[in-house]
Design an enzyme around this catalytic site. Sequence first.
Site, PDB file in Angstrom:
ATOM      1  N   ASP A  11       0.690   8.769  -7.901  1.00  9.84           N
ATOM      2  CA  ASP A  11       2.123   8.613  -7.688  1.00  9.84           C
ATOM      3  C   ASP A  11       2.344   7.117  -7.544  1.00  9.84           C
ATOM      4  O   ASP A  11       1.921   6.515  -6.557  1.00  9.84           O
ATOM      5  CB  ASP A  11       2.539   9.359  -6.421  1.00  9.84           C
ATOM      6  CG  ASP A  11       4.047   9.347  -6.196  1.00  9.84           C
ATOM      7  OD1 ASP A  11       4.683   8.363  -6.616  1.00  9.84           O
ATOM      8  OD2 ASP A  11       4.576  10.297  -5.596  1.00  9.84           O
ATOM      9  N   HIS A  12       3.009   6.496  -8.519  1.00 11.14           N
ATOM     10  CA  HIS A  12       3.077   5.035  -8.532  1.00 11.14           C
ATOM     11  C   HIS A  12       3.858   4.464  -7.344  1.00 11.14           C
ATOM     12  O   HIS A  12       3.663   3.306  -6.980  1.00 11.14           O
ATOM     13  CB  HIS A  12       3.666   4.530  -9.859  1.00 11.14           C
ATOM     14  CG  HIS A  12       5.036   5.018 -10.163  1.00 11.14           C
ATOM     15  ND1 HIS A  12       5.283   6.067 -11.021  1.00 11.14           N
ATOM     16  CD2 HIS A  12       6.255   4.607  -9.735  1.00 11.14           C
ATOM     17  CE1 HIS A  12       6.581   6.268 -11.108  1.00 11.14           C
ATOM     18  NE2 HIS A  12       7.190   5.407 -10.346  1.00 11.14           N
TER      19      HIS A  12
ATOM     20  N   HIS B 250       7.453  11.972  -4.916  1.00 10.61           N
ATOM     21  CA  HIS B 250       7.610  10.702  -4.213  1.00 10.61           C
ATOM     22  C   HIS B 250       7.974  10.888  -2.742  1.00 10.61           C
ATOM     23  O   HIS B 250       7.317  10.355  -1.842  1.00 10.61           O
ATOM     24  CB  HIS B 250       8.708   9.860  -4.875  1.00 10.61           C
ATOM     25  CG  HIS B 250       8.367   9.382  -6.251  1.00 10.61           C
ATOM     26  ND1 HIS B 250       7.072   9.177  -6.682  1.00 10.61           N
ATOM     27  CD2 HIS B 250       9.160   9.048  -7.296  1.00 10.61           C
ATOM     28  CE1 HIS B 250       7.094   8.740  -7.929  1.00 10.61           C
ATOM     29  NE2 HIS B 250       8.338   8.667  -8.323  1.00 10.61           N
TER      30      HIS B 250
END
Length: 364
Positions: A186-187, A249
Amino acid sequence: MQKQSDGDIKKTPTVFVIFGATGDLARKKIFPSFFELFKNGLLPEKFKIIAAARSPFTTDQFLQILAQTVDAKSDTWDKFTKIIEYFQCDVERDVNLNKLEDELKKVEKEFGQCAQRVFYMAISPYIYEAAFDLLGKHNLHLSCAEHNTKTRIVVEKPFGHDYESSQILNKKLSTYFEENQIFRIDHVLGKETVQNIFAFRFANEIFEPIWNNKYIDNIQITYAEYVGVDRRGEYYDRAGALRDIIQNHLLQLLCIATMEEPDKFEQLAIRTKKLEVLKSIKKITPQEVANTTIRGQYEGYLSEEKVDPKSTTETYAMVKLEIENKRWQGVPIYLRTGKRLTGKVTSIIFSFKENIDITLPCQV
């Protein structure tokens, strides 16, 4: 998996294949990040990026597109472009994938040795299953037999559209890759501010004693954007705000903000504590949905490119959750996200109760 030292990483010849290289994620996140690593001398000495996508670009044409999202007015940019090569292929419809192995071998011939191969799947999650099968069909998951290196694969969120589909994708992925070859990322968690939450919480004796339901009234986690769906209408209209942001996120941020301190700050220990939080979230019943969620759509969304004019997909979503454990029992948690809002912000707000006497322990 054994962690490599900085010295080992620098000496490991590596080739990154970025599928979906022309998409927003690659252009706005991945390539600028690689450029920063390059400028700071943090990439391996022998390093190559193969930018793979469907568009019929030459490498020069692709680099002109990339130059719009980074600081390209420097000698460093010119040097960085030397490690990028564009490769036209379609990982969903099996176009040119049979030639990718030749490209990889050409790079390894330049290196004079086998390379660590990494596939970054910056593609729509709706074509993951087809992509995994095609990588297996062309034996691209096998990597270099001479040195017995293992190809690594990086998959982004969202992974599937519900629990059942995510399980199917996991099973498909494990058909071709072992667990230690798979990196589900998850960036947002790579942001420095997010990583600093650990230090803020667990290295600060001021906050830990009051990080609980005795002192905290509510928690609000927000990811707001002022832009619309841009060129992502085809993907976004199938996903919506809930799947695109909240279920990955924001749940990740919730876990980091509310988890118990792990025994060690290592991957598996942190993952275990995150899972404890997720398993403690109270399930919302169908009868509670109307009172615990909000969905909305910004004006003009139905006119966006590749969006169904009759779409009911939400571009704003809010969910009220509760964590049923000793620390957070009774504290409402609000996760919200939306596009075309008044500004761009990612925030985690802990609202403390009024008229609470906070006496902190101290040592003399």
